[in-house]
Design a protein around this motif. Sequence first.
Motif, PDB file in Angstrom:
ATOM      1  N   ASP A 267      31.911  40.477  42.842  1.00  0.00           N
ATOM      2  CA  ASP A 267      32.217  39.794  43.060  1.00  0.00           C
ATOM      3  C   ASP A 267      32.166  38.414  42.822  1.00  0.00           C
ATOM      4  N   THR A 300      41.040  45.602  39.432  1.00  0.00           N
ATOM      5  CA  THR A 300      39.603  45.634  40.730  1.00  0.00           C
ATOM      6  C   THR A 300      40.397  47.179  40.960  1.00  0.00           C
ATOM      7  N   ASP A 301      38.886  47.243  42.089  1.00  0.00           N
ATOM      8  CA  ASP A 301      39.461  48.823  43.087  1.00  0.00           C
ATOM      9  C   ASP A 301      40.066  48.479  44.637  1.00  0.00           C
ATOM     10  N   ASN A 309      41.692  40.293  45.612  1.00  0.00           N
ATOM     11  CA  ASN A 309      41.260  41.276  44.383  1.00  0.00           C
ATOM     12  C   ASN A 309      42.595  40.739  43.620  1.00  0.00           C
ATOM     13  N   SER A 313      41.149  39.379  39.747  1.00  0.00           N
ATOM     14  CA  SER A 313      41.004  39.879  38.588  1.00  0.00           C
ATOM     15  C   SER A 313      41.851  39.283  37.725  1.00  0.00           C
ATOM     16  N   SER A 341      45.042  45.585  42.558  1.00  0.00           N
ATOM     17  CA  SER A 341      44.153  47.153  42.375  1.00  0.00           C
ATOM     18  C   SER A 341      45.687  48.058  41.829  1.00  0.00           C
ATOM     19  N   ARG A 354      36.612  54.245  42.120  1.00  0.00           N
ATOM     20  CA  ARG A 354      36.646  53.128  42.029  1.00  0.00           C
ATOM     21  C   ARG A 354      35.768  52.127  40.986  1.00  0.00           C
ATOM     22  N   GLU A 355      34.777  53.170  41.157  1.00  0.00           N
ATOM     23  CA  GLU A 355      33.467  52.314  39.575  1.00  0.00           C
ATOM     24  C   GLU A 355      34.783  52.368  38.372  1.00  0.00           C
ATOM     25  N   ARG A 358      38.210  49.406  38.237  1.00  0.00           N
ATOM     26  CA  ARG A 358      37.596  47.654  38.356  1.00  0.00           C
ATOM     27  C   ARG A 358      36.938  48.412  36.520  1.00  0.00           C
TER      28      ARG A 358
END
Length: 375
Positions: A267, A300-301, A309, A313, A341, A354-355, A358
């Motif tokens: 984060d 990002t997710d 986010n 980013s 996202s 989600r991985e 990112r």
Amino acid sequence: MPPRIPVATRARGSHALVRVCLLSAALAPIASRAADLSFKLEPGVAVPLTAPQSTVYGLGGGQSLKALLGLNGWLDVGPSAQFMLLPNRTANAESGVVWGLGGGLRLHRPHDRQSFAGVSPWLDADVLYVRTGQLNRLGFDAAVGASFPIGESRTFWVGPFVRYLQVIQPNRDGFDNRDAKLLTLGVSFEVGTGVERAREPGEVRTVSVDRDVVSCPDRDGDTVPDSIDHCPDRNGPLDNWGCPAYQKIVVKRDKLELKEKLYFAWDEAKLVDASFPVLDEVVQALKDNPGFKVQVEGHTDSSGGDDHNQTLSEKRAEAVVDYLVSHGISKDRLISKGFSSSVPTDTNKTAEGRENNRRVEFVVNFIILDKEDSK
């Protein structure tokens, strides 16, 4: 200093030149292989090895003729014909005559190799229909030899060979049913379509298209014309746009694609050590490609708030730019942008998706450098 011009403003004629040079570079190896046809003549001394031929006939002469079509650099196939004349040891008797027709294959060292003076050892084998006197029989042969190129174009080859021939004798009552075995030693002569020599760096290749001659300079001599070579001063394969093959990134037409992910502290916008080897290759690729201007994009997710986010980013993209600048890349070649996202590459419904979302991407915009700029 003249301003840098976006690549989209190039004239259409320049694009046509790019297409011609790319097509010629891509098709030249295919065309040369498709036209790899040669003819081979093998005169030599014929020796009968076993009885009854060795007791009836003396040393004679042999001749083979082959047409060879190259399937690739190592393997040729084609028809063959053979003739032998063996004098009878008795003056009043007839000489032995052997005719053979068939075909086979040849395995050899590719003719474009430069080491060991270009010598090409070879091995071949044929299946033959053999006629001796009034008899028609099946036979086979095998040979080994070495060919030496004559001249820079490698159109002519010459070298020694040894060929073994065995004629299969079917069982017949009242006859000697042993197979005939003969050996031929001689010098082979081959003429073919030739092999294109390796070009020196800076040499210009010309391609004729509709009676117009288009020059395709190639400064680094890697067979990728400068007009499409992303690294015109560094050797590299065509499928990598003329750039060196990197271990952790791939140079594509519109982006630098990472084979490994970049990692940040949880984060945060702080790069961790595992990201440095990948970024070091990005640095090298940008140094190899002075015509690249890169937009570093942070993604990002969908976890967390949109504002958080977006900020994360943007800061992660800026952290990557700062790393590249600290390692020698000019700041005016780099742009950072965060997308939060909004541009997912996978689903946000699973942990794996989600991985994948990112990530950091490097989108390439081309710049035409004026001669003064590129110094």
